[in-house]
Motif scaffolding. Structure first.
Motif, PDB file in Angstrom:
ATOM      1  N   GLU A  92       0.798  -1.213   0.000  1.00 32.77           N
ATOM      2  CA  GLU A  92       0.000   0.000   0.000  1.00 32.77           C
ATOM      3  C   GLU A  92       0.836   1.270   0.000  1.00 32.77           C
ATOM      4  N   ARG A  93       2.039   1.206   0.495  1.00 36.35           N
ATOM      5  CA  ARG A  93       2.867   2.413   0.643  1.00 36.35           C
ATOM      6  C   ARG A  93       4.056   2.431  -0.309  1.00 36.35           C
ATOM      7  N   ILE A  95       4.445   3.974  -3.208  1.00 36.07           N
ATOM      8  CA  ILE A  95       4.769   5.303  -3.737  1.00 36.07           C
ATOM      9  C   ILE A  95       5.570   6.100  -2.720  1.00 36.07           C
ATOM     10  N   GLU A 133      -1.780  -0.066  -7.365  1.00 37.52           N
ATOM     11  CA  GLU A 133      -3.200   0.307  -7.340  1.00 37.52           C
ATOM     12  C   GLU A 133      -3.458   1.637  -8.027  1.00 37.52           C
ATOM     13  N   GLN A 134      -2.618   2.635  -7.749  1.00 30.68           N
ATOM     14  CA  GLN A 134      -2.815   3.981  -8.311  1.00 30.68           C
ATOM     15  C   GLN A 134      -2.619   4.023  -9.824  1.00 30.68           C
ATOM     16  N   PHE A 135      -2.038   2.970 -10.405  1.00 29.27           N
ATOM     17  CA  PHE A 135      -1.710   2.981 -11.834  1.00 29.27           C
ATOM     18  C   PHE A 135      -2.722   2.215 -12.682  1.00 29.27           C
ATOM     19  N   LYS A 136      -3.793   1.744 -12.076  1.00 29.94           N
ATOM     20  CA  LYS A 136      -4.724   0.884 -12.811  1.00 29.94           C
ATOM     21  C   LYS A 136      -5.390   1.589 -13.986  1.00 29.94           C
ATOM     22  N   GLU A 137      -5.513   2.913 -13.891  1.00 26.80           N
ATOM     23  CA  GLU A 137      -6.138   3.659 -14.984  1.00 26.80           C
ATOM     24  C   GLU A 137      -5.137   4.074 -16.053  1.00 26.80           C
ATOM     25  N   TRP A 145       7.630  10.426 -14.018  1.00 29.84           N
ATOM     26  CA  TRP A 145       7.035  11.355 -13.064  1.00 29.84           C
ATOM     27  C   TRP A 145       8.005  12.493 -12.757  1.00 29.84           C
TER      28      TRP A 145
END
Length: 291
Positions: A92-93, A95, A133-137, A145
């Protein structure tokens, strides 16, 4: 003879470039040509000089600060710090971890009393084995970045901050539609150097062929093989712990259940950091189990 063949098969299965210690050996000091070629294909820049003689430990001056260690650390073209990591499992952490490691790299050369001009452009390259998770889109495998102004996206605050995150499963999928992309070819090699597609890649890509030949030499190192096996077993154990925690609802369960699970993991030599991640317990709570 049968036993020898079995051992050879096992060794080739275990000593994959995705394994931390194999990755470090394959792209570390003494392998400048291979590492330079991969970095050029990932960053899309020309590298005139590369120095891999760098300490991979991001040490701190104060004991209370958290230390870190990167897989491969380099200086490219005399003035750019660059680290390359491979992370097969995500959490979860992730990033926050990436940013923390980038920040330690960025400040590593600045000592007390130094001017800010001692700071250098710092690039972190992280290859992940699972989707974040944050990259699913985000459809593409390779994301870059930087710090940008929210409204005026074309304005970059500074070129000194740069993170490249490559999602390995997406890269494998992308390769099928873009087989000429050298970065994707490297990801195919890292994912499975024995793949028949990689054999075809090596016919045209001499750098990946050189990497495969070096990997074959590494495979003959008995000491390295044992170390790599230990890492692989630890990774598999950690995955099992995570599976059991999710199955048994440890993270959402009562504290007694969490402590019991933590005790079991410590008995299996899991790290305190890993136990914290699985159970949600604090470091202090876990340390009491060892007292």
């Amino acid at each position: 003879m049968v036993e020898e063949n079995y051992e050879q098969i096992e060794r080739r299965r275990i000593l994959q470039p995705k394994n931390d210690i194999v990755f470090q050996t394959l792209f570390g000091k003494g392998k400048e040509n291979i590492t330079k070629a991969m970095l050029e294909d990932i960053l899309k820049i020309k590298i005139h000089k590369i120095d891999l003689d760098k300490n991979k430990d991001l040490l701190n001056d104060r004991k209370e600060q958290k230390n870190g260690r990167v897989d491969v650390r380099a200086i490219i073209n005399d003035n750019v710090e660059c680290d390359i990591e491979i992370q097969l499992a995500t959490h979860e952490r992730m990033i926050e971890r990436f940013l923390y490691y980038w920040a330690k790299m960025y400040t590593a050369n600045l000592k007390v009393g130094n001017q800010y001009n001692k700071l250098r452009k710092t690039i972190s390259i992280i290859i992940v084995g699972e989707e974040i998770e944050q990259f699913k889109e985000i459809p593409q495998a390779h994301t870059k970045w930087q710090l940008r102004e929210k409204k005026y996206q074309n304005i970059v605050l500074t070129e000194f901050c740069e993170l490249h995150i490559i999602t390995l499963p997406k890269a494998i999928q992308e390769y099928q539609n873009n087989k000429e992309d050298a970065m994707l070819q490297w990801m195919m090699f890292l994912d499975n150097p024995e793949n028949k597609e990689v054999a075809e890649i090596m016919e045209a890509n001499k750098d990946i062929k050189a990497a495969k030949e070096e990997l074959d030499r590494i495979n003959q190192d008995e000491i390295l093989w044992k170390e790599a096996l230990d890492i692989e077993i630890t990774r598999m154990d950690n995955e099992q712990f995570l599976y059991e925690a999710r199955r048994d609802g440890i993270k959402e369960g009562k504290k007694e259940a969490k402590l019991e699970a933590a005790k079991k993991m410590l008995e299996e030599n899991a790290s305190i950091e890993f136990v914290m991640k699985v159970t949600g317990l604090t470091k202090e709570e876990i340390e009491t189990l060892n007292s």
